[in-house]
Motif scaffolding. Structure first.
Motif, PDB file in Angstrom:
ATOM      1  N   PHE A 404       1.081  -1.459   0.195  1.00  0.00           N
ATOM      2  CA  PHE A 404       0.092  -0.331  -0.199  1.00  0.00           C
ATOM      3  C   PHE A 404       0.757   0.769   0.358  1.00  0.00           C
ATOM      4  CE2 PHE A 404      -3.013  -2.981   1.752  1.00  0.00           C
ATOM      5  CZ  PHE A 404      -4.237  -3.406   1.115  1.00  0.00           C
ATOM      6  N   LEU A 405       2.171   1.116   0.407  1.00  0.00           N
ATOM      7  CA  LEU A 405       3.091   1.931   0.060  1.00  0.00           C
ATOM      8  C   LEU A 405       3.248   2.880  -1.482  1.00  0.00           C
ATOM      9  CD1 LEU A 405       3.914   1.152   2.912  1.00  0.00           C
ATOM     10  CD2 LEU A 405       5.907   1.332   2.686  1.00  0.00           C
ATOM     11  N   SER A 406       3.333   4.259  -1.365  1.00  0.00           N
ATOM     12  CA  SER A 406       3.923   4.400  -3.142  1.00  0.00           C
ATOM     13  C   SER A 406       5.788   3.632  -3.709  1.00  0.00           C
ATOM     14  CB  SER A 406       3.896   5.613  -2.868  1.00  0.00           C
ATOM     15  OG  SER A 406       5.655   6.322  -2.702  1.00  0.00           O
ATOM     16  N   GLY A 407       5.321   4.144  -4.943  1.00  0.00           N
ATOM     17  CA  GLY A 407       6.483   2.839  -5.490  1.00  0.00           C
ATOM     18  C   GLY A 407       7.759   3.744  -4.433  1.00  0.00           C
ATOM     19  N   GLY A 408       7.993   4.728  -4.402  1.00  0.00           N
ATOM     20  CA  GLY A 408       8.867   5.658  -3.738  1.00  0.00           C
ATOM     21  C   GLY A 408       9.398   4.899  -2.447  1.00  0.00           C
ATOM     22  N   VAL A 429      20.660  -2.117  -8.355  1.00  0.00           N
ATOM     23  CA  VAL A 429      20.315  -2.349  -9.947  1.00  0.00           C
ATOM     24  C   VAL A 429      19.133  -1.003  -9.802  1.00  0.00           C
ATOM     25  CG1 VAL A 429      19.576  -3.710 -11.774  1.00  0.00           C
ATOM     26  CG2 VAL A 429      20.255  -4.798  -9.910  1.00  0.00           C
ATOM     27  N   TYR A 430      19.336  -0.191 -11.211  1.00  0.00           N
ATOM     28  CA  TYR A 430      18.670   0.724 -11.497  1.00  0.00           C
ATOM     29  C   TYR A 430      17.813   1.690  -9.870  1.00  0.00           C
ATOM     30  CZ  TYR A 430      18.795  -1.449 -15.386  1.00  0.00           C
ATOM     31  OH  TYR A 430      19.263  -2.015 -16.347  1.00  0.00           O
ATOM     32  N   PRO A 431      18.913   1.613  -9.172  1.00  0.00           N
ATOM     33  CA  PRO A 431      17.740   2.519  -7.438  1.00  0.00           C
ATOM     34  C   PRO A 431      17.448   3.294  -7.451  1.00  0.00           C
ATOM     35  CG  PRO A 431      20.705   2.831  -7.406  1.00  0.00           C
ATOM     36  CD  PRO A 431      20.122   1.509  -8.899  1.00  0.00           C
ATOM     37  N   ALA A 432      17.320   3.886  -8.378  1.00  0.00           N
ATOM     38  CA  ALA A 432      16.837   5.584  -8.524  1.00  0.00           C
ATOM     39  C   ALA A 432      15.427   5.516  -9.614  1.00  0.00           C
ATOM     40  CB  ALA A 432      17.236   6.699  -8.719  1.00  0.00           C
ATOM     41  N   GLY A 434      12.549   5.346 -11.435  1.00  0.00           N
ATOM     42  CA  GLY A 434      11.114   5.917 -11.547  1.00  0.00           C
ATOM     43  C   GLY A 434      10.875   6.608  -9.926  1.00  0.00           C
ATOM     44  N   LEU A 435      11.695   7.045  -9.326  1.00  0.00           N
ATOM     45  CA  LEU A 435      12.030   8.156  -8.087  1.00  0.00           C
ATOM     46  C   LEU A 435      11.525   9.166  -7.923  1.00  0.00           C
ATOM     47  CD1 LEU A 435      14.153   5.866  -5.157  1.00  0.00           C
ATOM     48  CD2 LEU A 435      11.197   5.852  -6.133  1.00  0.00           C
ATOM     49  N   ASP A 436      10.460  10.286  -7.289  1.00  0.00           N
ATOM     50  CA  ASP A 436      10.724  11.633  -7.970  1.00  0.00           C
ATOM     51  C   ASP A 436      12.071  11.825  -7.432  1.00  0.00           C
ATOM     52  OD1 ASP A 436      11.158  12.806  -4.710  1.00  0.00           O
ATOM     53  OD2 ASP A 436       8.636  11.502  -5.209  1.00  0.00           O
ATOM     54  N   VAL A 437      12.359  13.539  -7.768  1.00  0.00           N
ATOM     55  CA  VAL A 437      13.201  14.297  -7.585  1.00  0.00           C
ATOM     56  C   VAL A 437      13.745  14.285  -6.353  1.00  0.00           C
ATOM     57  CG1 VAL A 437      14.599  16.911  -7.256  1.00  0.00           C
ATOM     58  CG2 VAL A 437      12.518  16.056  -9.259  1.00  0.00           C
ATOM     59  N   GLY A 438      13.337  14.126  -5.042  1.00  0.00           N
ATOM     60  CA  GLY A 438      13.656  14.246  -3.799  1.00  0.00           C
ATOM     61  C   GLY A 438      14.087  12.674  -3.346  1.00  0.00           C
ATOM     62  N   ALA A 439      13.439  11.860  -3.769  1.00  0.00           N
ATOM     63  CA  ALA A 439      13.723  10.383  -3.464  1.00  0.00           C
ATOM     64  C   ALA A 439      15.598   9.326  -4.369  1.00  0.00           C
ATOM     65  CB  ALA A 439      12.518   9.659  -3.835  1.00  0.00           C
ATOM     66  N   THR A 440      14.658  10.806  -5.463  1.00  0.00           N
ATOM     67  CA  THR A 440      16.719  10.045  -6.197  1.00  0.00           C
ATOM     68  C   THR A 440      17.686  10.379  -5.462  1.00  0.00           C
ATOM     69  OG1 THR A 440      15.107   9.893  -8.165  1.00  0.00           O
ATOM     70  CG2 THR A 440      17.084  10.354  -8.335  1.00  0.00           C
ATOM     71  N   GLU A 441      17.351  12.188  -4.801  1.00  0.00           N
ATOM     72  CA  GLU A 441      18.591  12.693  -4.093  1.00  0.00           C
ATOM     73  C   GLU A 441      18.988  12.107  -2.927  1.00  0.00           C
ATOM     74  OE1 GLU A 441      17.823  16.776  -4.231  1.00  0.00           O
ATOM     75  OE2 GLU A 441      19.048  16.908  -2.080  1.00  0.00           O
ATOM     76  N   ILE A 460      24.383  -0.278 -11.720  1.00  0.00           N
ATOM     77  CA  ILE A 460      23.814  -0.574 -12.834  1.00  0.00           C
ATOM     78  C   ILE A 460      22.690   0.532 -12.904  1.00  0.00           C
ATOM     79  CG2 ILE A 460      22.750  -2.313 -14.180  1.00  0.00           C
ATOM     80  CD1 ILE A 460      24.097  -4.181 -12.426  1.00  0.00           C
ATOM     81  N   SER A 461      23.164   1.845 -13.603  1.00  0.00           N
ATOM     82  CA  SER A 461      22.020   2.288 -14.191  1.00  0.00           C
ATOM     83  C   SER A 461      22.044   2.433 -15.139  1.00  0.00           C
ATOM     84  CB  SER A 461      22.548   3.726 -13.584  1.00  0.00           C
ATOM     85  OG  SER A 461      21.772   4.927 -13.731  1.00  0.00           O
ATOM     86  N   GLU A 462      20.457   3.098 -15.846  1.00  0.00           N
ATOM     87  CA  GLU A 462      20.899   3.734 -17.287  1.00  0.00           C
ATOM     88  C   GLU A 462      20.665   4.754 -17.396  1.00  0.00           C
ATOM     89  OE1 GLU A 462      16.920   3.054 -15.714  1.00  0.00           O
ATOM     90  OE2 GLU A 462      16.590   2.038 -16.455  1.00  0.00           O
ATOM     91  N   ASP A 463      21.287   6.155 -16.428  1.00  0.00           N
ATOM     92  CA  ASP A 463      21.230   7.076 -16.294  1.00  0.00           C
ATOM     93  C   ASP A 463      22.083   7.531 -16.379  1.00  0.00           C
ATOM     94  OD1 ASP A 463      20.777   9.867 -15.675  1.00  0.00           O
ATOM     95  OD2 ASP A 463      19.522   9.460 -14.019  1.00  0.00           O
ATOM     96  N   LEU A 464      22.680   8.534 -17.814  1.00  0.00           N
ATOM     97  CA  LEU A 464      24.483   8.015 -17.219  1.00  0.00           C
ATOM     98  C   LEU A 464      24.514   9.487 -16.636  1.00  0.00           C
ATOM     99  CD1 LEU A 464      25.022   7.937 -21.757  1.00  0.00           C
ATOM    100  CD2 LEU A 464      25.544   6.197 -19.929  1.00  0.00           C
ATOM    101  N   GLU A 465      23.963  10.528 -16.021  1.00  0.00           N
ATOM    102  CA  GLU A 465      24.392  11.680 -15.641  1.00  0.00           C
ATOM    103  C   GLU A 465      24.671  11.046 -14.173  1.00  0.00           C
ATOM    104  OE1 GLU A 465      24.921  14.804 -16.663  1.00  0.00           O
ATOM    105  OE2 GLU A 465      23.901  14.508 -19.068  1.00  0.00           O
ATOM    106  N   GLU A 466      23.327  10.333 -14.046  1.00  0.00           N
ATOM    107  CA  GLU A 466      23.628   9.624 -12.273  1.00  0.00           C
ATOM    108  C   GLU A 466      24.760   8.770 -12.601  1.00  0.00           C
ATOM    109  OE1 GLU A 466      20.294   7.706 -10.155  1.00  0.00           O
ATOM    110  OE2 GLU A 466      21.470   6.294 -10.958  1.00  0.00           O
ATOM    111  N   LEU A 467      25.379   7.965 -13.251  1.00  0.00           N
ATOM    112  CA  LEU A 467      26.819   7.005 -13.148  1.00  0.00           C
ATOM    113  C   LEU A 467      28.464   8.462 -13.216  1.00  0.00           C
ATOM    114  CD1 LEU A 467      25.920   4.214 -15.696  1.00  0.00           C
ATOM    115  CD2 LEU A 467      26.415   4.162 -13.557  1.00  0.00           C
ATOM    116  N   LEU A 468      27.407   9.308 -14.306  1.00  0.00           N
ATOM    117  CA  LEU A 468      29.089  10.640 -14.298  1.00  0.00           C
ATOM    118  C   LEU A 468      28.795  10.916 -13.056  1.00  0.00           C
ATOM    119  CD1 LEU A 468      28.607  11.248 -17.892  1.00  0.00           C
ATOM    120  CD2 LEU A 468      30.321   9.750 -16.710  1.00  0.00           C
TER     121      LEU A 468
END
Lengths: 518, 371
Positions: A404-408, A429-432, A434-441, A460-468
């Motif tokens: 019943f909790l949100s994905g984040g 693995v893809y930890p961020a 689908g998360l919103d800005v606050g949760a990603t941070e 492991i990420s598909e977000d190149l900005e995140e990796l860099l």
């Protein structure tokens, strides 16, 4: 007034209550033919609920829906499909044991008793070529990567000729190139007069894809903007309600002992086809190694091999110098390996069990949560409360079922559990995703603090900005092979992109071949 | 106004108690219609049922006689079902438990001290039941063989093996040709409380308490719960699924075996025809009605026992045809099974407002934010 186009879809005063939550509070929505509408908001803002109402998965408590000016009652996804509304959900709605073609025609009302699968496959091939959605119609869903599964979901809608296409965070599983292709798909469709609503919390996508944007905050519609007349900064502020900083401080870290070593690791996927080919790398304590690559190039198999969920077919894997070849998941957990899986609801959590129980699922084997095989409910609660406070998990009570909790918040709970149990290597693995800005941070900060505490992180990420931003080094996987490993400070998105497309680092047309391999 | 049928976010305690009671009342009304159509006064029939099941010390003991094997097999089935292991072999496990207990009672008499005869017979029954459940469990856990077929097929093997024994090699030579073994020595009799109600009820209560404790308070129970809910997560969390499923099924079979051992040592005191009247199958209904909750299994088993006895009573006292008792049993069960839906779901009335309010979007968000 008369030359004004009529909206194809209107939602008026939609209200939806869940026990204890007001998910949608008199939300209005208008969609015109040929238009792309972005629905922007943080996790739990009510975007998915609103769209689930539109496709008939939920019934609104109040409000009405009009399609082409006519008031409609949508009782089921079948009703929605009949009206030409289709949705690609965040968690795919596919039958894993059936083929792509079977999934696509599943639930079609005008299906003959014995469908001609060959004809269906042929049509799917045509559509997938037309929209650049490469998928083998005869493959089984369980054989496909997450990215490929999404293509099936989109094809399903295209096949049914949906007029209004709803996409719930469609780019979360796509590479930048694939995201651009999706933009192409949307352009073709809107040119045909179809319209799309997409749910997102990424400002760049709103700017790139949409004509209009509607912002939801805590179930209420708080802003309507024409995309051309707004900016990412304004949208971020409207969405979160405060200014957001995108910068993270990555301090210099002293490298510790070698924690993970892979030597020539090869592995196969569920189909028995090679998925990893002679992968070699190591990670030291105090270091984040990022893995980049297009979805389906061996990332999931890599994570599975390192966490003991999949046996490698050749090569050696060592943790702190100890041979861990063919170790069980339990042996890996005991060796201090934590794992944030890509599939949160399917693998990372047990939906029907309490948040507290889910938090205890790593620590239950020993003190203080259990003593000599007997659980101590008070310790479970204390531990849960500590985690809920420390990781700011928004849950009504620790006893609430985690589904019943949100994905984040589910992700935060998994992170809390895995970080608490981690004693050496964190496989994220893809930890961020689908998360919103606050949760990603928050997630990124947590990974960085793991690193500062001298732990090794495989990200492991598909977000190149995140990796860099947060990785120390980035390895690129293509077709199961490591194309190259580069320090994040000495590489660019373009370089990584080339390697992701299969160009080995040694062949890169870069003047300074910085093959630094730490 | 509109009626919405929606899933409950958390199962309320009131619903758990209230739903079965209301369902039972609906059952009685439906049954009454049926009885009226057969020209019988429903109140008289229900009175006969109540008298025959709970009306006297004797009738209560008969209800318990039926309830005890249902309790034990119901517990066994519910632990298997919790693991999503569809063990429909409780009947066979019960029969084989009875066979093993009979073997111990008949052939170890004089070999081991009399004081040990009953405990050994009961343990033999549990062991046999465990082994019988272990076969489909092992096949499923290590080879992926579907358990519904294997556990069902083994029922026939056990039932036919038992009848082979009491018709053939173990038949009582002084039994006037009646299919059954000789009576067990008194040392192997399970003591009775009153009437025919025996100490098996204590085993059932202890087993239920033990199961509740295992499931809710132990590490092993925690692992079983996770496996039952999400096998992928269990694998990811490092839980040995095959071993745990096998262990849970051994326990499941042992409970059914115990039921069989109690039946032969406590009721018939010999292995004979008519050993089980389908307890192992009725156990599946008991387990589901109790929502796999071990404590609830005890109460549901008593209710089912009463239904079995009460059906017979109506038939005898009211002069109804034999099939009428069965129809009535089914009639009463049906609303109860259907009613269990309301513990998970609820009906909600929603008043639709005459005109949908359409406030325009408030342009500027407030500063307060919840992350």
């Amino acid at each position: 007034m008369n030359d004004q186009p009529k909206p194809i879809l209107e939602m008026l005063g939609i209200t939806k209550r869940f026990p204890g939550v007001l998910a949608n509070d008199h939300v209005d929505l208008e969609l015109y033919p040929g238009e792309v509408l972005a629905l922007l908001g943080e996790n739990g803002a009510g975007k998915s609920t609103l769209m689930n109402i539109l496709v008939g998965l939920y019934r609104p408590d109040e409000g009405e829906i009009r399609m082409r000016g006519q008031r409609v009652e949508i009782h089921s996804p079948r009703d929605a499909a009949a009206l030409g509304i289709g949705m690609v959900h965040q968690n795919f709605m596919l039958v894993k044991t059936m083929t792509v073609a079977e999934n696509i025609i599943l639930g079609l009302s005008d299906l003959p008793f014995v469908p001609d699968i060959r004809e269906v496959s042929q049509r799917i091939r045509e559509l997938s070529q037309r929209y650049h959605l490469q998928v083998d119609p005869d493959a089984y869903i369980w054989q496909l990567s997450v990215g490929e599964q999404q293509r099936v979901e989109i094809l399903k809608l295209v096949y049914r000729g949906a007029e209004v296409l709803i996409l719930d965070e469609p780019t979360a599983v796509l590479t930048p190139q694939e995201a651009q292709e999706l933009e192409g798909v949307l352009r073709i469709m809107t040119a045909e007069g179809k319209s799309a609503i997409f749910i997102t919390h990424k400002m760049e996508e709103v700017m790139a894809f949409s004509d209009w944007v509607r912002v939801l905050q805590q179930g209420r519609l708080t802003a309507v903007r024409k995309t051309a007349e707004t900016s990412p900064q304004e949208l971020a502020r409207l969405m979160v309600g405060r200014e957001v900083l995108f910068r993270l401080d990555r301090t210099e870290c002293v490298l510790g002992e070698k924690i993970l070593e892979l030597h020539n690791i090869s592995a196969t996927d569920d189909r028995g086809l090679p998925a990893l080919r002679e992968v070699t790398f190591d990670i030291h304590g105090g270091e984040i190694l990022g893995i980049a690559g297009v979805a389906g190039n061996g990332q999931s198999q890599l994570a599975e091999v390192v966490t003991g969920l999949r046996h490698s077919t050749q090569g050696r894997i060592l943790i702190r110098g100890k041979d861990m070849i063919h170790a069980s998941p339990l042996a890996m957990i005991r060796a201090g390996v934590s794992h944030i899986p890509a599939d949160r609801i399917g693998m990372g959590a047990v939906g029907n069990m309490a948040v507290a129980d889910n938090l205890a699922m790593k620590g239950y084997r020993g003190s203080p949560i259990s003593e000599r095989g007997v659980l101590r409910p008070r310790s479970i609660l204390e531990f849960a409360q500590r985690m809920i406070d420390a990781f700011r998990i928004a849950t009504p009570t620790p006893q609430t079922r985690i589904k019943f909790l949100s994905g984040g918040n589910i992700q935060k709970a998994i992170l809390a559990r895995e970080i608490d149990a981690c004693d050496g290597l964190m496989v994220a693995v893809y930890p961020a995703r689908g998360l919103d800005v606050g949760a990603t941070e928050a997630v990124r900060k947590m990974l960085l603090s793991q690193r500062e505490q001298g732990l090794a992180v495989l990200l492991i990420s598909e977000d190149l900005e995140e990796l860099l931003t947060i990785a120390d080094r980035v390895a690129v996987l293509f077709s199961g092979r490591v194309m190259g490993i580069v320090p994040s400070t000495q590489t660019t998105v373009e370089m990584l992109g080339l390697m992701m497309a299969g160009v080995p680092l040694a062949d890169l047309p870069v003047s300074t071949p910085t093959t630094a391999n730490a | 106004m509109r009626i919405v049928f929606e899933k409950r976010q958390s199962v309320s305690r009131q619903a758990i108690l209230l739903v079965p009671v209301l369902s039972f009342l609906v059952s009685l009304v439906l049954g009454a219609i049926l009885l009226l159509m057969s020209g019988v006064n429903p109140l008289a029939a229900y009175a006969a049922m109540a008298r025959g099941t709970f009306g006297s010390v004797y009738s209560l003991s008969e209800t318990l006689v039926k309830a005890i094997p249902l309790m034990l097999t119901g517990l066994g089935v519910s632990i298997a079902f919790r693991m999503q292991f569809w063990n429909i072999g409780a009947e066979g496990q019960l029969v084989l438990g009875a066979v093993a207990a009979a073997w111990a009672a008949l052939f170890l008499h004089g070999v081991i001290p009399d004081a040990l005869l009953l405990p050994v017979a009961i343990l033999a029954g549990m062991l046999a039941g465990a082994c019988w459940a272990g076969v489909p469990a092992g096949l499923k856990a290590y080879l992926g063989v579907d358990e519904t077929l294997t556990s069902l097929m083994l029922n026939y093997v056990a039932i036919l093996l038992a009848s082979h024994l009491y018709y053939g090699p173990w038949r009582d030579p002084q039994g006037y040709g009646f299919p059954g073994t000789a009576q067990f020595p008194a040392a192997a009799w399970l003591p009775r409380l009153w009437g025919r109600a025996h100490w098996g009820v204590a085993f059932a209560v202890i087993a239920a308490a033990l199961l509740w404790f295992i499931l809710n308070r132990t590490r092993w129970g925690f692992e079983l719960k996770i496996i039952g809910e999400n096998k992928t997560a269990a694998h990811y969390l490092g839980i040995n699924i095959a071993r745990n499923v096998l262990l849970a099924l051994l326990l499941s079979g042992a409970l059914s075996g115990l039921a069989g051992a109690c039946e032969v040592t406590g009721i018939s005191r010999r292995l004979q025809q008519g050993l089980s009247v389908g307890y192992g199958y009725t156990a599946i209904i008991v387990a589901w009605m109790a929502q796999l909750n071990p404590v609830a299994v005890l109460f549901v088993a008593v209710l089912m026992g009463a239904l079995l006895v009460g059906g017979d009573q109506v038939q005898m006292m009211m002069g109804l045809p034999a099939s009428m008792g069965l129809v009535l049993q089914g009639m009463i069960l049906f609303p109860m099974l259907a009613g269990s839906l309301f513990t998970e779901y609820r009906l909600r009335l929603i008043r639709r407002e005459p005109v949908a309010k359409t406030p325009t979007a408030t342009p500027v968000p407030t500063s307060e934010v919840q992350s």
